[in-house]
Design an enzyme around this catalytic site. Structure first.
Site, PDB file in Angstrom:
ATOM      1  N   GLY A  62       0.855  -1.244  -0.158  1.00 27.22           N
ATOM      2  CA  GLY A  62       0.317   0.174   0.270  1.00 27.22           C
ATOM      3  C   GLY A  62       1.216   1.394  -0.055  1.00 27.22           C
ATOM      4  CD  GLU A 127      -3.554   2.010   1.731  1.00 32.58           C
ATOM      5  OE1 GLU A 127      -3.134   1.946   3.549  1.00 32.58           O
ATOM      6  OE2 GLU A 127      -2.501   1.940   1.725  1.00 32.58           O
ATOM      7  CG  HIS A 244      -4.965  -6.626   4.716  1.00 35.65           C
ATOM      8  ND1 HIS A 244      -5.390  -6.214   4.303  1.00 35.65           N
ATOM      9  CD2 HIS A 244      -4.327  -5.762   4.904  1.00 35.65           C
ATOM     10  CE1 HIS A 244      -6.057  -5.804   3.288  1.00 35.65           C
ATOM     11  NE2 HIS A 244      -4.612  -5.034   3.859  1.00 35.65           N
ATOM     12  NE  ARG A 290      -5.071  -2.042   7.039  1.00 40.51           N
ATOM     13  CZ  ARG A 290      -4.073  -2.049   6.810  1.00 40.51           C
ATOM     14  NH1 ARG A 290      -3.208  -2.975   7.219  1.00 40.51           N
ATOM     15  NH2 ARG A 290      -3.364  -2.222   5.313  1.00 40.51           N
ATOM     16  CG  HIS A 351      -1.865  -7.573   7.075  1.00 41.10           C
ATOM     17  ND1 HIS A 351      -1.036  -7.396   6.299  1.00 41.10           N
ATOM     18  CD2 HIS A 351      -1.635  -6.112   7.374  1.00 41.10           C
ATOM     19  CE1 HIS A 351      -0.433  -6.419   6.088  1.00 41.10           C
ATOM     20  NE2 HIS A 351      -0.826  -5.871   6.630  1.00 41.10           N
ATOM     21  NE  ARG A 386      -0.047  -2.178  10.664  1.00 44.18           N
ATOM     22  CZ  ARG A 386       0.016  -2.205   9.559  1.00 44.18           C
ATOM     23  NH1 ARG A 386       0.033  -0.948   9.229  1.00 44.18           N
ATOM     24  NH2 ARG A 386      -0.399  -2.975   9.349  1.00 44.18           N
TER      25      ARG A 386
END
Length: 527
Positions: A62, A127, A244, A290, A351, A386
């Protein structure tokens, strides 16, 4: 008796090597620390488990988040990070990240990192949970590879840095709460060696391989956290694992990461019936945090009985998609998918670990002369979840801060060099460590995954208890050492997940689905 080492050894009988900085790990955090330390005039030995090319940095698609855009600011970046972190971010750490981050990124550019541009202007994308377009990217979706290329070339050109590949660090050498170096084994020759450092830096990366489905490379087996915990360092926030939402689900294909930037460019999530579902779960829809997207996907999979949901890019400009995501386009094509015409089957996979070896705002652990940065560390900058593309920035910022802080440590010379030994471990038991590793990954995936309950966690803890007797036996092969480290850290994740009776960020309990104000605190474990 619980042992602090994995093998019997005597440092007096082993070859020894010394440097001012001893850095364990060759991803963005380790390489940037090495570069900054060498620039400050120090001698550096950097040990990597395999090659420098094998790390999560290389796989980062990303991009890297930094408030460099015309309409952006560190304050806005800070607010987005705090929202994603679900009430557990250390605000001072976040302030450091967003304010020092832009300068570190400019240093990368000065070193030769080639980020995507339109004319002379940097390109930014967005994002999940970001309020601005602030993600820099390189070669479309190969940002980590470009950063790794830049750093490894710059570090390799420095005469004061020695990079030794295929060195598996077995244990830290700690006495009187001071770290003096490490015991390592050369994976080619099998030779054990002592490396001494006046400053020791753990930059060993993540722990995704604890789980059966992960976007992480083979090397991400939580070694650094296990090393530090065995040596008596504090670890924190171990229950917070980020899954993820979108990893590729195809027979015969690895769980390849489909970057969040794909959704940032307008891709939609659809269930097995072809219905778009994210707007009913969160106001930010596909760009929600996420953890929310992952749980929404799992919910839709359960409702439809499917093994995946689908990313739909078919309404987007095909040429733009191929230019923006060349790696993803080629990887999917290898398995017969044309992402401009076909839906991409995806599901959540382990992830990133928000927790790790607890450090202060300078990267210093609870053990003197031992520092940690990158994914193996925990400053609480990411809180319970995160913010996308903050991880590469984290490695840069704390790599730089460690060097600032360590200058003071280096002034105080070590007057004695203690020797270390262990002779109490029993012989390696005759068990199939490869099968044990598979079972551990399956248990973690099923019992300690994105959806947790007391019963599942109790079953996981029973598994770890069953294998705890291995702590009194030595393991001589690095593949066995990895399993020992995975048992150590998997147990810590399950234990803290059982302790936290609420849901927050990357930790979700079906039996405690609400977030509780009394749990707005950190779980710190120390052996």
């Amino acid at each position: 008796m619980v042992q602090k080492y994995l093998v019997n050894f005597d440092s007096r009988e082993l070859p020894q090597q010394e440097a001012e900085y001893l850095i364990i790990g060759g991803g963005i955090a380790g390489l940037f620390t090495a570069w900054a330390a060498a620039k400050a005039g120090a001698s550096v030995t950097l040990l990597t488990k395999r090659t420098v090319a094998e790390s999560n940095t290389d796989r980062a698609q990303g991009g890297i988040a930094a408030a460099l855009g015309q309409h952006d600011s560190p304050e806005l970046h800070m607010q987005d990070t705090l929202v994603a972190g679900a009430g557990l971010c250390d605000e001072d750490a976040v302030r450091i990240l967003v304010n020092e981050g832009p300068e570190r990124v400019k240093e990368l550019i000065d070193m030769g990192a080639s980020f995507d541009r339109t004319g002379n202007d940097l390109c930014f994308t967005r994002e999940g949970c970001h309020s601005q377009d602030r993600i820099l990217h390189a070669q479309g979706d190969a940002t980590g590879a470009e950063i790794l290329r830049t750093l490894s070339q710059n570090v390799a050109a420095l005469a004061s840095v020695e990079i030794l590949e295929n060195q598996y660090v077995v244990d830290l050498l700690v006495t009187d709460n001071t770290c003096y170096g490490v015991l390592a084994v050369d994976q080619i020759s099998g030779q054990f060696r002592i490396f001494r450092g006046r400053v020791v830096v753990l930059a060993t990366g993540g722990s995704g391989r604890l789980f059966n489905y992960t976007t992480n490379p083979e090397v991400a087996t939580a070694d650094g956290i296990a090393l530090a915990y065995r040596a008596g360092a504090e670890v924190m926030d171990m229950e917070f694992i980020q899954f993820h939402p979108t990893s590729l689900v195809l027979p015969g294909a690895p769980r390849f990461l489909i970057s969040e930037a794909v959704r940032g460019e307008g891709a939609l999530l659809r269930n097995a019936r072809g219905e778009r579902f994210m707007p009913q779960y969160h106001g930010m829809a596909e760009l929600a945090p996420r953890d929310i997207v992952s749980r929404a996907i799992l919910s839709e999979m359960a409702k439809t009985g499917a093994e995946a949901v689908f990313l739909d890019l078919t309404h987007l400009d095909p040429d733009k998609i191929k230019e923006r995501f060349p790696t993803i386009t080629l990887t999917c094509a290898k398995y017969g998918l044309d992402i401009t015409k076909d839906f991409i089957p995806v599901a959540p996979a382990a992830h990133y670990m928000m927790g790790g070896v607890k450090t202060d705002l300078w990267g210093e652990t609870s053990i003197q002369r031992l520092f940690a940065c990158g994914e193996t560390s925990c400053t609480a900058v990411h809180g319970a979840n995160r913010l996308a593309s903050n991880s590469l920035l984290d490695g840069l910022v704390w790599g730089g801060r460690i060097v600032q802080r360590a200058a003071m440590v280096l002034e105080n010379r070590l007057h004695h060099k203690p020797e270390f030994y262990c002779d109490q471990l029993r012989p390696t038991p005759d068990i199939d460590f490869r099968e044990l590793k598979k079972k551990l990954q399956q248990i973690m995936g099923e019992k300690v995954g994105p959806l947790r309950t007391a019963q599942r966690l109790a079953e996981a803890l029973a598994f770890f208890d069953r294998w705890s007797y291995l702590q009194s036996h030595e393991v001589r092969e690095t593949s066995q050492m990895e399993v020992r480290n995975m048992l150590e850290v998997g147990g810590l994740v399950a234990e803290t997940a059982m302790m936290r009776t609420e849901s927050r960020g990357g930790h979700f309990r079906l039996d405690y689905p609400e977030t509780a104000e009394r749990w707005r605190k950190h779980i710190i474990l120390k052996r």
